[in-house]
Design a protein around this motif. Structure first.
Motif, PDB file in Angstrom:
ATOM      1  N   PRO A   1       0.815  -1.227   0.000  1.00 15.15           N
ATOM      2  CA  PRO A   1       0.000   0.000   0.000  1.00 15.15           C
ATOM      3  C   PRO A   1       0.847   1.275   0.000  1.00 15.15           C
ATOM      4  O   PRO A   1       0.453   2.279  -0.589  1.00 15.15           O
ATOM      5  N   SER A   2       2.014   1.242   0.617  1.00 20.99           N
ATOM      6  CA  SER A   2       2.911   2.403   0.574  1.00 20.99           C
ATOM      7  C   SER A   2       3.412   2.647  -0.844  1.00 20.99           C
ATOM      8  O   SER A   2       3.535   3.794  -1.281  1.00 20.99           O
ATOM      9  N   LEU A   3       3.671   1.573  -1.552  1.00 16.55           N
ATOM     10  CA  LEU A   3       4.088   1.680  -2.949  1.00 16.55           C
ATOM     11  C   LEU A   3       2.961   2.292  -3.781  1.00 16.55           C
ATOM     12  O   LEU A   3       3.191   3.161  -4.622  1.00 16.55           O
TER      13      LEU A   3
ATOM     14  N   ARG B   1       0.702   6.916  -6.582  1.00 18.58           N
ATOM     15  CA  ARG B   1      -0.433   7.838  -6.721  1.00 18.58           C
ATOM     16  C   ARG B   1       0.030   9.291  -6.626  1.00 18.58           C
ATOM     17  O   ARG B   1      -0.444  10.165  -7.343  1.00 18.58           O
ATOM     18  N   VAL B   2       0.968   9.552  -5.718  1.00 17.42           N
ATOM     19  CA  VAL B   2       1.432  10.918  -5.501  1.00 17.42           C
ATOM     20  C   VAL B   2       2.461  11.332  -6.548  1.00 17.42           C
ATOM     21  O   VAL B   2       2.395  12.433  -7.090  1.00 17.42           O
TER      22      VAL B   2
ATOM     23  N   LYS C   1      -3.960  22.061  -6.245  1.00 20.59           N
ATOM     24  CA  LYS C   1      -5.198  21.342  -5.951  1.00 20.59           C
ATOM     25  C   LYS C   1      -5.094  19.885  -6.406  1.00 20.59           C
ATOM     26  O   LYS C   1      -5.557  18.982  -5.707  1.00 20.59           O
ATOM     27  N   ASP C   2      -4.487  19.650  -7.561  1.00 20.01           N
ATOM     28  CA  ASP C   2      -4.323  18.286  -8.067  1.00 20.01           C
ATOM     29  C   ASP C   2      -3.352  17.477  -7.203  1.00 20.01           C
ATOM     30  O   ASP C   2      -3.544  16.287  -6.991  1.00 20.01           O
ATOM     31  N   VAL C   3      -2.314  18.136  -6.705  1.00 16.66           N
ATOM     32  CA  VAL C   3      -1.351  17.465  -5.837  1.00 16.66           C
ATOM     33  C   VAL C   3      -2.040  17.043  -4.539  1.00 16.66           C
ATOM     34  O   VAL C   3      -1.884  15.900  -4.081  1.00 16.66           O
TER      35      VAL C   3
ATOM     36  N   SER D   1      -4.262  14.143  -5.127  1.00 20.14           N
ATOM     37  CA  SER D   1      -3.486  12.912  -5.256  1.00 20.14           C
ATOM     38  C   SER D   1      -3.106  12.347  -3.892  1.00 20.14           C
ATOM     39  O   SER D   1      -3.134  11.144  -3.682  1.00 20.14           O
ATOM     40  N   PHE D   2      -2.733  13.233  -2.964  1.00 17.77           N
ATOM     41  CA  PHE D   2      -2.404  12.772  -1.616  1.00 17.77           C
ATOM     42  C   PHE D   2      -3.618  12.146  -0.937  1.00 17.77           C
ATOM     43  O   PHE D   2      -3.517  11.075  -0.339  1.00 17.77           O
ATOM     44  N   TYR D   3      -4.759  12.800  -1.019  1.00 17.09           N
ATOM     45  CA  TYR D   3      -5.962  12.260  -0.387  1.00 17.09           C
ATOM     46  C   TYR D   3      -6.374  10.929  -1.010  1.00 17.09           C
ATOM     47  O   TYR D   3      -6.702   9.978  -0.300  1.00 17.09           O
ATOM     48  N   ARG D   4      -6.366  10.859  -2.317  1.00 18.64           N
ATOM     49  CA  ARG D   4      -6.727   9.612  -2.990  1.00 18.64           C
ATOM     50  C   ARG D   4      -5.713   8.521  -2.678  1.00 18.64           C
ATOM     51  O   ARG D   4      -6.077   7.361  -2.466  1.00 18.64           O
TER      52      ARG D   4
END
Length: 134
Positions: free
Chosen positions: A60-62, A67-68, A78-80, A83-86
């Motif tokens: 999951p860390s990978l 994702r980020v 906003k997109d960054v 990406s962190f939230y997703r």
């Protein structure tokens, strides 16, 4: 002493990306080496249980790192953040699914070794500040 030129935002992002993926690679190498040591000392049941627990944390860390950092080029703030939230949401869901799958599909299982692997993989994140600054 030579003056160092400050890195551009793109160069800094690429350096962070390489560092994060290098750290995950080191995590994988560490857990495979520890699993091999556990196999030699305690046997296969404990080794694959440890490995399953550790992979349930590292994979999951990978995913989160992909994702980020998986996008090329510069993106809006906003997109960054999105990406962190997703990435974090996906990481939590993937961790739960992997642990569930391990408990359902891997029999026999040494639960203590599984949780030791999971815990060591999580605790290895404490090493990341030392490794990521280089």
């Amino acid at each position: 002493m030579a003056n160092k030129k400050p890195l551009s935002a793109s160069a800094l992002l690429n350096a962070k990306k390489r560092a994060v993926f290098r750290f995950i690679g080191l995590q994988l190498a560490l857990i495979f080496l520890l699993s091999l040591g556990i196999f030699v000392v305690y046997g296969g049941l404990y080794a694959y249980s440890f490995l399953a627990g550790a992979l349930a944390s590292v994979l999951p860390s990978l995913y989160m790192a992909w994702r980020v950092f998986g996008h090329a080029g510069t993106r809006a703030a906003k997109d960054v953040v999105r990406s962190f939230y997703r990435g974090e949401a996906g990481k939590l869901v993937l961790t739960a699914l992997l642990l569930t799958a391990v408990f359902i599909f891997i029999k026999p299982l040494a639960a203590g070794a599984l949780f030791a692997g999971f815990g060591i993989a999580i605790l290895s994140h404490w090493l990341s500040p030392l490794l990521l600054k280089y």
